[in-house]
Design a protein around this motif. Sequence first.
Motif, mmCIF file in Angstrom:
data_model
loop_
_atom_site.group_PDB
_atom_site.id
_atom_site.type_symbol
_atom_site.label_atom_id
_atom_site.label_comp_id
_atom_site.label_asym_id
_atom_site.label_seq_id
_atom_site.Cartn_x
_atom_site.Cartn_y
_atom_site.Cartn_z
ATOM 1 N N ASP A 1 20.525 4.784 13.736
ATOM 2 C CA ASP A 1 20.575 4.140 12.418
ATOM 3 C C ASP A 1 19.193 3.758 11.895
ATOM 4 O O ASP A 1 19.067 3.235 10.807
ATOM 5 N N THR A 2 18.158 3.973 12.706
ATOM 6 C CA THR A 2 16.810 3.556 12.342
ATOM 7 C C THR A 2 16.003 4.753 11.856
ATOM 8 O O THR A 2 15.987 5.799 12.496
ATOM 9 N N VAL A 3 15.348 4.583 10.715
ATOM 10 C CA VAL A 3 14.510 5.645 10.170
ATOM 11 C C VAL A 3 13.121 5.077 9.877
ATOM 12 O O VAL A 3 12.960 3.881 9.705
ATOM 13 N N SER A 4 12.145 5.958 9.842
ATOM 14 C CA SER A 4 10.798 5.565 9.473
ATOM 15 C C SER A 4 10.624 5.854 7.990
ATOM 16 O O SER A 4 10.903 6.956 7.524
ATOM 17 N N ASN B 1 15.575 -8.054 12.161
ATOM 18 C CA ASN B 1 16.052 -6.915 12.954
ATOM 19 C C ASN B 1 15.005 -6.573 14.004
ATOM 20 O O ASN B 1 13.940 -6.059 13.695
ATOM 21 N N LYS B 2 15.296 -6.870 15.257
ATOM 22 C CA LYS B 2 14.371 -6.604 16.358
ATOM 23 C C LYS B 2 14.578 -5.178 16.865
ATOM 24 O O LYS B 2 15.676 -4.646 16.825
ATOM 25 N N GLN B 3 13.504 -4.574 17.356
ATOM 26 C CA GLN B 3 13.592 -3.206 17.878
ATOM 27 C C GLN B 3 14.649 -3.107 18.967
ATOM 28 O O GLN B 3 15.400 -2.151 19.022
ATOM 29 N N SER B 4 14.759 -4.118 19.824
ATOM 30 C CA SER B 4 15.721 -4.100 20.925
ATOM 31 C C SER B 4 17.167 -4.146 20.427
ATOM 32 O O SER B 4 18.078 -3.729 21.127
ATOM 33 N N ASN C 1 0.823 -1.203 0.000
ATOM 34 C CA ASN C 1 0.000 0.000 0.000
ATOM 35 C C ASN C 1 0.859 1.257 0.000
ATOM 36 O O ASN C 1 2.005 1.237 0.441
ATOM 37 N N ARG C 2 0.291 2.359 -0.453
ATOM 38 C CA ARG C 2 0.981 3.646 -0.431
ATOM 39 C C ARG C 2 1.006 4.187 1.005
ATOM 40 O O ARG C 2 0.054 4.040 1.751
ATOM 41 N N ASN C 3 2.140 4.777 1.368
ATOM 42 C CA ASN C 3 2.315 5.472 2.649
ATOM 43 C C ASN C 3 2.145 4.576 3.874
ATOM 44 O O ASN C 3 1.760 5.039 4.930
ATOM 45 N N GLN C 4 2.456 3.307 3.729
ATOM 46 C CA GLN C 4 2.488 2.414 4.884
ATOM 47 C C GLN C 4 3.807 2.686 5.608
ATOM 48 O O GLN C 4 4.873 2.642 4.999
ATOM 49 N N ASN C 5 3.764 2.991 6.889
ATOM 50 C CA ASN C 5 4.968 3.313 7.656
ATOM 51 C C ASN C 5 5.610 2.054 8.225
ATOM 52 O O ASN C 5 4.908 1.155 8.672
ATOM 53 N N PHE C 6 6.943 2.033 8.203
ATOM 54 C CA PHE C 6 7.675 0.970 8.874
ATOM 55 C C PHE C 6 9.063 1.477 9.213
ATOM 56 O O PHE C 6 9.546 2.446 8.640
ATOM 57 N N ASP C 7 9.692 0.861 10.200
ATOM 58 C CA ASP C 7 11.055 1.224 10.599
ATOM 59 C C ASP C 7 12.040 0.393 9.803
ATOM 60 O O ASP C 7 11.821 -0.795 9.547
ATOM 61 N N PHE C 8 13.143 1.028 9.434
ATOM 62 C CA PHE C 8 14.193 0.389 8.656
ATOM 63 C C PHE C 8 15.516 0.775 9.297
ATOM 64 O O PHE C 8 15.772 1.950 9.547
ATOM 65 N N VAL C 9 16.349 -0.193 9.600
ATOM 66 C CA VAL C 9 17.674 0.077 10.143
ATOM 67 C C VAL C 9 18.680 -0.100 9.013
ATOM 68 O O VAL C 9 18.618 -1.066 8.256
ATOM 69 N N PHE C 10 19.581 0.875 8.846
ATOM 70 C CA PHE C 10 20.518 0.818 7.731
ATOM 71 C C PHE C 10 21.748 -0.018 8.053
ATOM 72 O O PHE C 10 22.108 -0.892 7.310
ATOM 73 N N ARG C 11 22.411 0.198 9.161
ATOM 74 C CA ARG C 11 23.594 -0.587 9.546
ATOM 75 C C ARG C 11 24.500 -0.884 8.360
ATOM 76 O O ARG C 11 24.823 -2.028 8.054
ATOM 77 N N GLY C 12 24.837 0.168 7.629
ATOM 78 C CA GLY C 12 25.615 -0.006 6.410
ATOM 79 C C GLY C 12 24.767 -0.723 5.378
ATOM 80 O O GLY C 12 23.642 -0.354 5.132
ATOM 81 N N GLY C 13 25.276 -1.763 4.790
ATOM 82 C CA GLY C 13 24.530 -2.524 3.799
ATOM 83 C C GLY C 13 23.823 -3.736 4.363
ATOM 84 O O GLY C 13 23.261 -4.532 3.636
ATOM 85 N N LEU C 14 23.834 -3.893 5.698
ATOM 86 C CA LEU C 14 23.279 -5.099 6.314
ATOM 87 C C LEU C 14 21.972 -4.843 7.048
ATOM 88 O O LEU C 14 21.583 -5.620 7.898
ATOM 89 N N GLY C 15 21.307 -3.767 6.758
ATOM 90 C CA GLY C 15 20.085 -3.411 7.464
ATOM 91 C C GLY C 15 18.859 -4.104 6.923
ATOM 92 O O GLY C 15 18.931 -5.035 6.130
ATOM 93 N N GLY C 16 17.722 -3.600 7.357
ATOM 94 C CA GLY C 16 16.460 -4.147 6.889
ATOM 95 C C GLY C 16 15.309 -3.681 7.744
ATOM 96 O O GLY C 16 15.446 -2.781 8.574
ATOM 97 N N LEU C 17 14.165 -4.296 7.530
ATOM 98 C CA LEU C 17 12.957 -3.979 8.274
ATOM 99 C C LEU C 17 13.150 -4.292 9.749
ATOM 100 O O LEU C 17 13.798 -5.278 10.106
#
Length: 103
Positions: free
Chosen positions: A69-72, A60-63, A37-53
Amino acid sequence: KFFNWTGICVEPNPLFWAKYIHSARNCQVVAAAAGENRNQNFDFVFRGGLGGLVGDGFDNKQSQSVEADTVSLQTVPLSEVLDELKVPRVITYLSLAVEGAED
């Protein structure tokens, strides 16, 4: 590069944008995160090239995430990207990375 293909790279991580744009790949880079869907929000951690949802159902757990490094991010439907770029109805090859939801 070797097979004279053209393509699209939908990439939410800005670390890779310039790499894809200036590489020998013949692809159009879309700086976005694809979703249902359009404009569905989620957190993404970059951690260089090893990030993800980030979330309980993902690798990738919130804890484990470093807040800096985390963006919405907000999603753009893949169908809209394909329509906007006038992709042919028949796609010969599709590669999909799910960044953080592999397990």
